[in-house]
Motif scaffolding. Structure first.
Motif, PDB file in Angstrom:
ATOM      1  N   ASP A 138     -65.245  77.677  21.456  1.00  0.00           N
ATOM      2  CA  ASP A 138     -65.621  76.316  21.817  1.00  0.00           C
ATOM      3  C   ASP A 138     -66.349  75.643  20.673  1.00  0.00           C
ATOM      4  O   ASP A 138     -67.001  76.298  19.855  1.00  0.00           O
ATOM      5  CB  ASP A 138     -66.506  76.301  23.071  1.00  0.00           C
ATOM      6  CG  ASP A 138     -67.985  76.430  22.749  1.00  0.00           C
ATOM      7  OD1 ASP A 138     -68.673  75.392  22.676  1.00  0.00           O
ATOM      8  OD2 ASP A 138     -68.447  77.566  22.536  1.00  0.00           O
ATOM      9  N   GLY A 139     -66.216  74.312  20.645  1.00  0.00           N
ATOM     10  CA  GLY A 139     -66.917  73.531  19.643  1.00  0.00           C
ATOM     11  C   GLY A 139     -66.178  72.252  19.313  1.00  0.00           C
ATOM     12  O   GLY A 139     -65.116  71.965  19.872  1.00  0.00           O
ATOM     13  N   PRO A 140     -66.715  71.484  18.378  1.00  0.00           N
ATOM     14  CA  PRO A 140     -66.101  70.202  18.020  1.00  0.00           C
ATOM     15  C   PRO A 140     -65.048  70.346  16.933  1.00  0.00           C
ATOM     16  O   PRO A 140     -65.016  71.338  16.186  1.00  0.00           O
ATOM     17  CB  PRO A 140     -67.296  69.398  17.502  1.00  0.00           C
ATOM     18  CG  PRO A 140     -68.174  70.444  16.879  1.00  0.00           C
ATOM     19  CD  PRO A 140     -68.014  71.675  17.736  1.00  0.00           C
ATOM     20  N   LEU A 141     -64.152  69.370  16.877  1.00  0.00           N
ATOM     21  CA  LEU A 141     -63.248  69.179  15.735  1.00  0.00           C
ATOM     22  C   LEU A 141     -62.311  70.369  15.518  1.00  0.00           C
ATOM     23  O   LEU A 141     -61.968  70.707  14.386  1.00  0.00           O
ATOM     24  CB  LEU A 141     -64.063  68.913  14.459  1.00  0.00           C
ATOM     25  CG  LEU A 141     -65.173  67.849  14.562  1.00  0.00           C
ATOM     26  CD1 LEU A 141     -65.990  67.803  13.277  1.00  0.00           C
ATOM     27  CD2 LEU A 141     -64.574  66.478  14.871  1.00  0.00           C
ATOM     28  N   LEU A 142     -61.867  70.987  16.604  1.00  0.00           N
ATOM     29  CA  LEU A 142     -61.035  72.184  16.487  1.00  0.00           C
ATOM     30  C   LEU A 142     -59.546  71.878  16.382  1.00  0.00           C
ATOM     31  O   LEU A 142     -58.769  72.754  15.985  1.00  0.00           O
ATOM     32  CB  LEU A 142     -61.260  73.101  17.693  1.00  0.00           C
ATOM     33  CG  LEU A 142     -62.562  73.901  17.699  1.00  0.00           C
ATOM     34  CD1 LEU A 142     -62.754  74.576  19.048  1.00  0.00           C
ATOM     35  CD2 LEU A 142     -62.558  74.937  16.580  1.00  0.00           C
ATOM     36  N   LEU A 143     -59.152  70.674  16.729  1.00  0.00           N
ATOM     37  CA  LEU A 143     -57.726  70.342  16.735  1.00  0.00           C
ATOM     38  C   LEU A 143     -57.335  69.623  15.453  1.00  0.00           C
ATOM     39  O   LEU A 143     -58.168  69.040  14.767  1.00  0.00           O
ATOM     40  CB  LEU A 143     -57.399  69.473  17.950  1.00  0.00           C
ATOM     41  CG  LEU A 143     -57.826  70.029  19.309  1.00  0.00           C
ATOM     42  CD1 LEU A 143     -57.386  69.096  20.426  1.00  0.00           C
ATOM     43  CD2 LEU A 143     -57.275  71.426  19.519  1.00  0.00           C
ATOM     44  N   GLY A 144     -56.068  69.693  15.124  1.00  0.00           N
ATOM     45  CA  GLY A 144     -55.548  68.954  13.976  1.00  0.00           C
ATOM     46  C   GLY A 144     -55.693  69.654  12.649  1.00  0.00           C
ATOM     47  O   GLY A 144     -55.253  69.120  11.629  1.00  0.00           O
ATOM     48  N   ALA A 145     -56.261  70.850  12.641  1.00  0.00           N
ATOM     49  CA  ALA A 145     -56.443  71.575  11.382  1.00  0.00           C
ATOM     50  C   ALA A 145     -55.468  72.733  11.236  1.00  0.00           C
ATOM     51  O   ALA A 145     -55.596  73.545  10.320  1.00  0.00           O
ATOM     52  CB  ALA A 145     -57.882  72.100  11.288  1.00  0.00           C
ATOM     53  N   GLY A 146     -54.508  72.823  12.141  1.00  0.00           N
ATOM     54  CA  GLY A 146     -53.505  73.883  12.054  1.00  0.00           C
ATOM     55  C   GLY A 146     -53.989  75.241  12.516  1.00  0.00           C
ATOM     56  O   GLY A 146     -53.357  76.255  12.188  1.00  0.00           O
ATOM     57  N   LEU A 147     -55.079  75.302  13.276  1.00  0.00           N
ATOM     58  CA  LEU A 147     -55.576  76.587  13.756  1.00  0.00           C
ATOM     59  C   LEU A 147     -54.614  77.148  14.805  1.00  0.00           C
ATOM     60  O   LEU A 147     -54.176  76.423  15.702  1.00  0.00           O
ATOM     61  CB  LEU A 147     -56.974  76.425  14.350  1.00  0.00           C
ATOM     62  CG  LEU A 147     -58.049  75.903  13.390  1.00  0.00           C
ATOM     63  CD1 LEU A 147     -59.379  75.759  14.113  1.00  0.00           C
ATOM     64  CD2 LEU A 147     -58.195  76.815  12.183  1.00  0.00           C
ATOM     65  N   VAL A 184     -56.884  62.343  14.299  1.00  0.00           N
ATOM     66  CA  VAL A 184     -56.292  63.519  14.948  1.00  0.00           C
ATOM     67  C   VAL A 184     -55.708  63.180  16.316  1.00  0.00           C
ATOM     68  O   VAL A 184     -54.712  63.760  16.732  1.00  0.00           O
ATOM     69  CB  VAL A 184     -57.352  64.638  15.073  1.00  0.00           C
ATOM     70  CG1 VAL A 184     -56.828  65.810  15.885  1.00  0.00           C
ATOM     71  CG2 VAL A 184     -57.789  65.096  13.686  1.00  0.00           C
ATOM     72  N   SER A 185     -56.333  62.238  17.022  1.00  0.00           N
ATOM     73  CA  SER A 185     -55.921  61.859  18.375  1.00  0.00           C
ATOM     74  C   SER A 185     -55.856  63.075  19.298  1.00  0.00           C
ATOM     75  O   SER A 185     -54.783  63.456  19.784  1.00  0.00           O
ATOM     76  CB  SER A 185     -54.563  61.150  18.364  1.00  0.00           C
ATOM     77  OG  SER A 185     -54.264  60.603  19.626  1.00  0.00           O
ATOM     78  N   PRO A 186     -56.999  63.720  19.542  1.00  0.00           N
ATOM     79  CA  PRO A 186     -56.981  64.929  20.373  1.00  0.00           C
ATOM     80  C   PRO A 186     -56.472  64.693  21.783  1.00  0.00           C
ATOM     81  O   PRO A 186     -55.973  65.626  22.423  1.00  0.00           O
ATOM     82  CB  PRO A 186     -58.458  65.370  20.369  1.00  0.00           C
ATOM     83  CG  PRO A 186     -59.234  64.144  20.020  1.00  0.00           C
ATOM     84  CD  PRO A 186     -58.356  63.371  19.094  1.00  0.00           C
ATOM     85  N   LEU A 187     -56.558  63.457  22.279  1.00  0.00           N
ATOM     86  CA  LEU A 187     -56.018  63.168  23.607  1.00  0.00           C
ATOM     87  C   LEU A 187     -54.527  63.460  23.681  1.00  0.00           C
ATOM     88  O   LEU A 187     -54.009  63.841  24.731  1.00  0.00           O
ATOM     89  CB  LEU A 187     -56.268  61.703  23.975  1.00  0.00           C
ATOM     90  CG  LEU A 187     -57.711  61.285  24.259  1.00  0.00           C
ATOM     91  CD1 LEU A 187     -57.766  59.801  24.574  1.00  0.00           C
ATOM     92  CD2 LEU A 187     -58.292  62.087  25.389  1.00  0.00           C
ATOM     93  N   HIS A 188     -53.828  63.262  22.582  1.00  0.00           N
ATOM     94  CA  HIS A 188     -52.394  63.503  22.547  1.00  0.00           C
ATOM     95  C   HIS A 188     -52.049  64.906  22.035  1.00  0.00           C
ATOM     96  O   HIS A 188     -50.962  65.417  22.319  1.00  0.00           O
ATOM     97  CB  HIS A 188     -51.697  62.466  21.662  1.00  0.00           C
ATOM     98  CG  HIS A 188     -51.774  61.072  22.203  1.00  0.00           C
ATOM     99  ND1 HIS A 188     -52.838  60.227  21.938  1.00  0.00           N
ATOM    100  CD2 HIS A 188     -50.936  60.376  23.013  1.00  0.00           C
ATOM    101  CE1 HIS A 188     -52.627  59.071  22.549  1.00  0.00           C
ATOM    102  NE2 HIS A 188     -51.494  59.128  23.204  1.00  0.00           N
ATOM    103  N   LEU A 189     -52.964  65.520  21.315  1.00  0.00           N
ATOM    104  CA  LEU A 189     -52.654  66.801  20.682  1.00  0.00           C
ATOM    105  C   LEU A 189     -52.961  68.000  21.575  1.00  0.00           C
ATOM    106  O   LEU A 189     -52.274  69.022  21.512  1.00  0.00           O
ATOM    107  CB  LEU A 189     -53.441  66.916  19.371  1.00  0.00           C
ATOM    108  CG  LEU A 189     -53.002  67.979  18.377  1.00  0.00           C
ATOM    109  CD1 LEU A 189     -51.553  67.774  17.953  1.00  0.00           C
ATOM    110  CD2 LEU A 189     -53.915  67.962  17.145  1.00  0.00           C
ATOM    111  N   ALA A 190     -53.985  67.896  22.423  1.00  0.00           N
ATOM    112  CA  ALA A 190     -54.413  69.036  23.238  1.00  0.00           C
ATOM    113  C   ALA A 190     -53.390  69.341  24.331  1.00  0.00           C
ATOM    114  O   ALA A 190     -52.696  68.455  24.838  1.00  0.00           O
ATOM    115  CB  ALA A 190     -55.771  68.748  23.864  1.00  0.00           C
ATOM    116  N   ASP A 191     -53.331  70.612  24.714  1.00  0.00           N
ATOM    117  CA  ASP A 191     -52.481  71.004  25.837  1.00  0.00           C
ATOM    118  C   ASP A 191     -53.027  70.473  27.158  1.00  0.00           C
ATOM    119  O   ASP A 191     -52.268  70.141  28.066  1.00  0.00           O
ATOM    120  CB  ASP A 191     -52.380  72.528  25.913  1.00  0.00           C
ATOM    121  CG  ASP A 191     -51.714  73.129  24.687  1.00  0.00           C
ATOM    122  OD1 ASP A 191     -50.661  72.605  24.269  1.00  0.00           O
ATOM    123  OD2 ASP A 191     -52.261  74.108  24.140  1.00  0.00           O
TER     124      ASP A 191
END
Length: 209
Positions: A138-147, A184-191
């Motif tokens: 858990d934490g911030p800014l985890l999406l959009g970096a190819g993890l 990054v638009s995490p609203l669209h990127l997250a499952d």
């Protein structure tokens, strides 16, 4: 946008069902969001239900995967661009947590890489996860970096709520979260997206128009 209110208990049950259904030897789950969204609380609440299903679970916080202060604070303690671009050791997180749980990995996870208060490694031993084990990060800014996560959950605070719920001492980070939303638009990127601006009354975002 179609939003479905749920109880906190129902939200946990739905996420546990999704995690339990993931294929693969292990599962790597991200609970992403600003600190004010309460990512740690949701991530913690998933542990016991998963263990009840026979899925040993280890918790990892990005707060324990910070870069050393000499790098993290190179441009000062309140620089939002540094926070966005260079506070978190995502390479270390990949090397010590995510890659070991890939197919063919060792299955051994390091729960913490850096003690920010002491500014040194805590020198913790690795935690071996058996087959069907789960790592919840858990934490911030985890999406959009190819993890390489197998499932991602974003806890969404609309802009006004993010400003309202972020403590005064941490509001210098708000431009970083605006960049995150824009770039990054995490609203669209997250499952899975969960709106959390009403404490104790989450709502699952089922679709974005």
């Amino acid at each position: 946008m179609r939003v479905r209110p749920v109880t906190p208990e129902r939200l946990v049950a739905e996420l546990v069902d999704r995690i339990d259904a993931l294929p693969g030897r292990w599962a790597r789950v991200a609970v992403d969001g600003a600190p004010a969204a309460g990512t740690g609380d949701l991530a913690d609440s998933l542990v016991d239900p998963l263990r009840t299903r026979g899925r040993e679970t280890v918790r990892v916080r990005t707060a324990d995967y910070l870069r050393p202060a000499s790098l993290r604070l190179e441009h000062g303690r309140r620089d939002p661009d540094s926070y966005y671009e260079g506070w978190f050791d995502l390479g270390g997180l990949t090397r010590e947590v995510l890659d070991p749980l890939a197919d063919g990995g060792s299955g051994e996870v390091l729960p913490a890489l850096w003690d920010a208060e002491a500014d040194r490694s805590p020198r913790l031993p690795g935690v071996p996860l058996p087959p069907r084990g789960v790592a919840i990060v858990d934490g911030p800014l985890l999406l959009g970096a190819g993890l390489p996560f197998d499932l991602t959950v974003h806890l969404w605070l609309p802009e006004a709520a993010l400003h309202r719920l972020t403590p005064e001492a941490e509001r210098w980070t708000l431009p970083a979260f605006q960049r995150y939303a824009d770039e990054v638009s995490p609203l669209h990127l997250a499952d899975h997206v969960v709106r959390v601006d009403r404490p104790g009354r989450p709502a699952v975002v089922d679709s974005l128009d």
